[in-house]
Scaffold this active site. Structure first.
Site, short mmCIF file in Angstrom:
data_model
loop_
_atom_site.label_atom_id
_atom_site.label_comp_id
_atom_site.label_asym_id
_atom_site.label_seq_id
_atom_site.Cartn_x
_atom_site.Cartn_y
_atom_site.Cartn_z
N ARG A 31 0.78 -1.27 -0.02
CA ARG A 31 0.03 0.03 0.05
C ARG A 31 0.84 1.09 -0.03
O ARG A 31 0.10 2.22 -0.06
CB ARG A 31 -1.05 -0.09 1.23
CG ARG A 31 -2.08 -1.02 1.11
CD ARG A 31 -3.18 -0.54 2.11
NE ARG A 31 -2.90 -0.47 3.58
CZ ARG A 31 -3.49 0.04 4.45
NH1 ARG A 31 -4.73 0.65 3.96
NH2 ARG A 31 -3.18 0.11 5.76
N ASP A 32 2.05 1.16 -0.09
CA ASP A 32 2.87 2.57 0.13
C ASP A 32 4.16 2.33 -1.12
O ASP A 32 5.34 2.65 -0.33
CB ASP A 32 3.31 2.95 1.42
CG ASP A 32 3.69 4.41 1.23
OD1 ASP A 32 3.51 5.06 0.56
OD2 ASP A 32 4.34 4.68 2.37
N ILE A 33 4.20 1.76 -1.97
CA ILE A 33 5.12 1.60 -2.77
C ILE A 33 5.55 2.85 -3.48
O ILE A 33 4.74 3.62 -4.29
CB ILE A 33 4.95 0.40 -4.30
CG1 ILE A 33 4.89 -0.99 -3.49
CG2 ILE A 33 5.98 0.50 -5.00
CD1 ILE A 33 6.11 -1.44 -2.72
N ASN A 45 10.52 4.24 -0.66
CA ASN A 45 10.77 2.78 -0.08
C ASN A 45 11.34 1.58 -0.74
O ASN A 45 11.21 0.31 -0.54
CB ASN A 45 9.18 2.27 0.21
CG ASN A 45 8.66 3.23 1.51
OD1 ASN A 45 9.38 3.86 2.34
ND2 ASN A 45 7.20 3.14 1.55
#
Length: 216
Positions: A78-80, A84
């Site tokens: 959910r936070d690519i 990251n």
């Protein structure tokens, strides 16, 4: 414990380590099956530039395969985003920060109506109120946005406020990367734009399928 730098820092400080130098002339041909060994990519000339894009495709394919493994275990990241992904001393990209990850079988978000993630890399379904529709394809979208930024050297949707960015993600179509950088192979542009389809049903069916396309 990974010896390396985040991809966003690499793009800010020395993008030639990860992406070929932009050119005004398009590169002919398509992606080959194998790229050069891991390492910095500062390249010039059409042949070495194409090899650089081949290497970039393999780097992103490895990320997609990592996501496919997470998805097979029922976990959505959910936070690519570039922040990251770490470019390690081994020349590979490593997925980090599963802080926003959720299990596929969770009934919903822990805080009602909370919007989680970095706006520029969020999928339309993350932004919308239809929280129950979020699945593994939201990571495919975010990886597509990351690939877009690598190819075009800019984000597909930007704005002065969070609201402007999210509105454009939901309503605007991304400008094809080859318009910003004609050197981008059409194969990579096609994979990138397919991953960024607003309708999840039109995207690559999963991160593994995206990895297969990138390796081809």
């Amino acid at each position: 414990l990974i010896d390396g730098q985040s991809l966003d820092r690499v793009l800010r400080e020395d993008p030639s380590r990860i992406v070929p130098t932009p050119t005004e002339a398009p590169v002919p041909g398509t992606l080959a099956e194998h790229g050069p060994p891991a390492g910095d990519l500062g390249m010039t000339g059409s042949g070495t530039r194409r090899a650089g894009y081949q290497r970039l495709a393999l780097l992103l394919a490895a990320v997609a395969e990592g996501l496919e493994h997470a998805h097979s275990q029922g976990v959505i990241h959910r936070d690519i985003k570039p922040q990251n992904l770490l470019l390690g001393a081994d020349g590979q990209l490593h997925i980090t920060d599963f802080g926003l990850a959720r299990l596929l079988n969770e009934p919903g978000l822990t805080v009602s109506g909370e919007m989680l993630g970095t706006p520029a890399y969020m999928s339309p379904e993350q932004i919308s109120a239809s929280r129950g529709k979020i699945d593994h394809r939201t990571d495919v979208y975010s990886l597509g946005v990351t690939l877009y930024e690598l190819l075009a050297r800019r984000r597909p949707f930007d704005g002065a406020t969070r609201q402007q960015i999210t509105a454009r993600i939901c309503t605007d179509e991304p400008r094809p990367p080859r318009r910003a950088n004609p050197a981008v192979p059409i194969d990579l542009e096609t994979i990138c734009l397919r991953a960024m389809e607003k309708d999840p049903r039109r995207r690559s069916p999963g991160a593994g399928a995206m990895a297969d396309d990138l390796r081809r």
